[in-house]
Design a protein around this motif. Structure first.
Motif, short mmCIF file in Angstrom:
data_model
loop_
_atom_site.label_atom_id
_atom_site.label_comp_id
_atom_site.label_asym_id
_atom_site.label_seq_id
_atom_site.Cartn_x
_atom_site.Cartn_y
_atom_site.Cartn_z
N GLN A 118 7.80 -4.37 3.04
CA GLN A 118 9.17 -4.81 2.73
C GLN A 118 9.39 -4.94 1.24
OE1 GLN A 118 11.18 -7.84 5.21
NE2 GLN A 118 11.34 -9.07 3.35
N SER A 119 8.45 -5.60 0.54
CA SER A 119 8.63 -5.76 -0.91
C SER A 119 8.47 -4.43 -1.64
CB SER A 119 7.66 -6.81 -1.46
OG SER A 119 6.32 -6.38 -1.38
N LEU A 120 7.58 -3.56 -1.13
CA LEU A 120 7.43 -2.23 -1.72
C LEU A 120 8.71 -1.43 -1.59
CD1 LEU A 120 5.91 0.22 -2.85
CD2 LEU A 120 4.99 0.60 -0.55
N SER A 121 9.27 -1.42 -0.40
CA SER A 121 10.51 -0.67 -0.17
C SER A 121 11.63 -1.21 -1.05
CB SER A 121 10.91 -0.76 1.32
OG SER A 121 12.11 -0.08 1.57
N GLY A 122 11.71 -2.53 -1.17
CA GLY A 122 12.75 -3.13 -2.00
C GLY A 122 12.60 -2.76 -3.46
N ALA A 123 11.37 -2.79 -3.97
CA ALA A 123 11.14 -2.44 -5.38
C ALA A 123 11.50 -0.98 -5.65
CB ALA A 123 9.67 -2.69 -5.75
N MET A 124 11.16 -0.10 -4.72
CA MET A 124 11.51 1.31 -4.88
C MET A 124 13.02 1.51 -4.83
SD MET A 124 8.48 2.80 -5.26
CE MET A 124 8.03 1.30 -6.17
N GLU A 125 13.68 0.83 -3.90
CA GLU A 125 15.13 0.98 -3.75
C GLU A 125 15.88 0.45 -4.98
OE1 GLU A 125 19.14 -0.31 -3.05
OE2 GLU A 125 17.47 -1.73 -3.11
N ARG A 126 15.38 -0.62 -5.59
CA ARG A 126 16.04 -1.20 -6.76
C ARG A 126 15.82 -0.37 -8.01
NH1 ARG A 126 13.81 -5.80 -4.43
NH2 ARG A 126 12.13 -5.84 -6.00
N GLY A 127 14.81 0.50 -8.00
CA GLY A 127 14.61 1.42 -9.11
C GLY A 127 13.77 0.89 -10.25
N HIS A 128 12.86 -0.04 -9.98
CA HIS A 128 12.02 -0.57 -11.05
C HIS A 128 11.10 0.51 -11.62
CE1 HIS A 128 13.14 -4.80 -10.59
NE2 HIS A 128 13.19 -4.55 -9.29
N ASP A 129 10.90 0.45 -12.93
CA ASP A 129 10.05 1.43 -13.62
C ASP A 129 8.60 1.01 -13.46
OD1 ASP A 129 9.10 3.48 -15.13
OD2 ASP A 129 9.83 2.71 -17.05
N MET A 130 7.99 1.39 -12.35
CA MET A 130 6.63 0.98 -12.03
C MET A 130 5.99 2.03 -11.14
SD MET A 130 7.56 -1.98 -9.21
CE MET A 130 5.96 -2.05 -8.41
N LEU A 131 4.66 2.03 -11.11
CA LEU A 131 3.89 2.91 -10.24
C LEU A 131 3.14 2.05 -9.23
CD1 LEU A 131 2.45 5.55 -9.37
CD2 LEU A 131 0.85 5.20 -11.28
N TYR A 132 3.36 2.30 -7.96
CA TYR A 132 2.62 1.60 -6.92
C TYR A 132 1.55 2.55 -6.38
CZ TYR A 132 1.54 -1.53 -3.06
OH TYR A 132 0.90 -2.39 -2.21
N ILE A 133 0.31 2.08 -6.38
CA ILE A 133 -0.81 2.88 -5.87
C ILE A 133 -1.43 2.19 -4.67
CG2 ILE A 133 -3.15 3.68 -6.38
CD1 ILE A 133 -2.22 4.30 -9.20
N CYS A 134 -1.48 2.92 -3.56
CA CYS A 134 -2.16 2.43 -2.37
C CYS A 134 -3.53 3.09 -2.30
CB CYS A 134 -1.36 2.79 -1.11
SG CYS A 134 -2.20 2.34 0.45
N TYR A 135 -4.59 2.26 -2.28
CA TYR A 135 -5.92 2.79 -2.00
C TYR A 135 -6.11 2.67 -0.49
CZ TYR A 135 -7.51 -2.13 -2.09
OH TYR A 135 -7.66 -3.47 -1.85
N ASP A 136 -6.04 3.78 0.18
CA ASP A 136 -5.93 3.83 1.64
C ASP A 136 -7.31 4.02 2.28
OD1 ASP A 136 -5.41 4.41 4.30
OD2 ASP A 136 -3.66 5.63 3.87
N ASN A 137 -7.86 2.93 2.83
CA ASN A 137 -9.14 3.05 3.55
C ASN A 137 -8.96 2.96 5.07
OD1 ASN A 137 -8.86 0.23 4.00
ND2 ASN A 137 -10.04 -0.25 2.17
N GLY A 138 -7.72 2.87 5.51
CA GLY A 138 -7.43 3.07 6.93
C GLY A 138 -7.67 1.90 7.86
N ALA A 139 -7.72 0.68 7.35
CA ALA A 139 -7.84 -0.50 8.21
C ALA A 139 -7.83 -1.75 7.34
CB ALA A 139 -9.11 -0.47 9.05
N TYR A 140 -7.79 -2.91 7.98
CA TYR A 140 -7.91 -4.18 7.25
C TYR A 140 -9.40 -4.46 7.05
CZ TYR A 140 -2.96 -5.15 8.16
OH TYR A 140 -1.59 -5.09 8.19
N MET A 141 -9.98 -3.81 6.08
CA MET A 141 -11.43 -3.89 5.90
C MET A 141 -11.87 -5.27 5.40
SD MET A 141 -12.16 -0.97 6.97
CE MET A 141 -11.74 0.77 7.05
N ASN A 142 -11.06 -5.90 4.58
CA ASN A 142 -11.42 -7.18 3.97
C ASN A 142 -11.56 -8.30 4.99
OD1 ASN A 142 -11.68 -9.19 1.87
ND2 ASN A 142 -9.56 -9.70 2.24
N THR A 143 -10.87 -8.20 6.10
CA THR A 143 -10.84 -9.31 7.06
C THR A 143 -11.52 -8.98 8.39
OG1 THR A 143 -8.62 -8.60 7.74
CG2 THR A 143 -8.76 -10.35 6.09
#
Length: 310
Positions: A118-143
């Motif tokens: 939700q917050s990612l989509s909102g930031a993209m829609e508002r047009g903030h000058d930022m780069l979002y990087i997802c490191y995708d390991n395919g699950a909730y590995m931390n928990t």
């Protein structure tokens, strides 16, 4: 200023994520972060959603980050960095800051595909000058290796275990890269640490583009993938060469495949080294392997068509 792209030039730059952090041996995430930070010629302010990367690189008073870095909750890395970027623009307008600073948010798939979407989509829609990087390991590995919407079809996790009732996750993974492209933002890309030059070029390009950008980067996790501790790059490469994880970018709505395997490998080459898929090779699950291959082939064909490189 051009970003150095040769290994020799990159080796001369300061590594901005130090050794001595507590990431698992062989984890893909710190490899990715180091590559991303090496790609930048600008000062970076980073936000980091709760997850493996955050909890293991900042322990109490000790941090592995050599840049300004903000720990965020699972759900609000993009929102936090949006506020920092807005403050920066205000201070620059007031003449209180005169240097160019770039803003990068890092999040795992749990904090990106799901909890933080939700917050990612909102930031993209508002047009903030930022780069979002997802490191995708395919699950909730931390928990505890619970399934996320990034978990691949058929994968064995603690919340969709392979057993007598189901054979791993019954749904395909969410295509977040295309979802982000649907926000009509200037730049979206997929990358892999196995193809370092492609990854560095994409980060460089993203940081030169004004507005919101998103990159999805494959990040092997030997704990959750049930693989060897020394095969992160090998598995990343197989993900690319089987087209499970195609490398492409969408710039201003134009799709470009940035790496096309000379000979596309069968998906099983990527799946076999991972214990999370071992049940798929039982004779009774042969149809699941066929379905998975068809999913990958369909997506690859769609990308080739969209890029005009069929």
């Amino acid at each position: 200023m051009a970003t150095p792209l040769t290994l020799k030039e990159l080796s001369k730059k300061e590594v901005l994520l130090t050794s001595g952090h507590r990431m698992c041996s062989g984890c893909g995430a710190p490899i990715i972060v180091k590559m991303v930070l090496l790609a930048s010629e600008y000062p970076i302010v980073a936000a980091n959603a709760t997850g493996c990367l955050e909890v293991s690189t900042c322990i109490s008073d000790y941090t592995a980050w050599k840049i300004p870095w903000i720990h965020n909750a699972f759900e609000n890395a993009a929102a936090t960095l949006s506020g920092v970027e807005t403050m920066y623009r205000s201070l620059k307008k007031q003449g209180k800051i005169d240097k160019d600073i770039k803003f990068i948010a890092f999040g795992g798939d749990g904090g990106t595909y799901d909890i933080g979407f939700q917050s990612l989509s909102g930031a993209m829609e508002r047009g903030h000058d930022m780069l979002y990087i997802c490191y995708d390991n395919g699950a909730y590995m931390n928990t505890g290796i619970q399934r996320s919407s990034a978990t691949p079809y058929g994968a064995d996790t603690t919340t969709c275990p392979a057993g007598s009732v189901i054979q791993g996750k019954p749904q395909p993974r969410k295509n977040l890269t295309k979802i982000m492209a649907a926000h009509d933002i200037p730049y979206v890309a997929q990358a892999s640490p196995s193809n370092w030059s492609d990854l560095v070029k994409k980060v460089k390009k993203a940081l030169e583009i004004k507005g919101p950008k998103f990159m999805n980067i494959l990040s092997p996790c030997n704990r959750g993938w049930r693989s060897r501790t020394d095969d992160a790059i090998m598995l990343s490469r197989l993900g690319v060469e089987t087209c499970y994880w195609p490398l492409y970018e969408i710039e201003n709505g134009v799709t470009k495949v940035t790496f096309k395997p000379k000979e596309k490998k069968p998906l099983v080459d990527f799946l076999k080294p991972q214990g999370r898929f071992k049940h798929l090779f039982a004779p009774e699950n042969e149809n699941m392997l066929k379905n998975f291959q068809e999913m990958v082939d369909k997506e690859w064909g769609s990308l080739l068509k969209a890029s005009g490189t069929e």
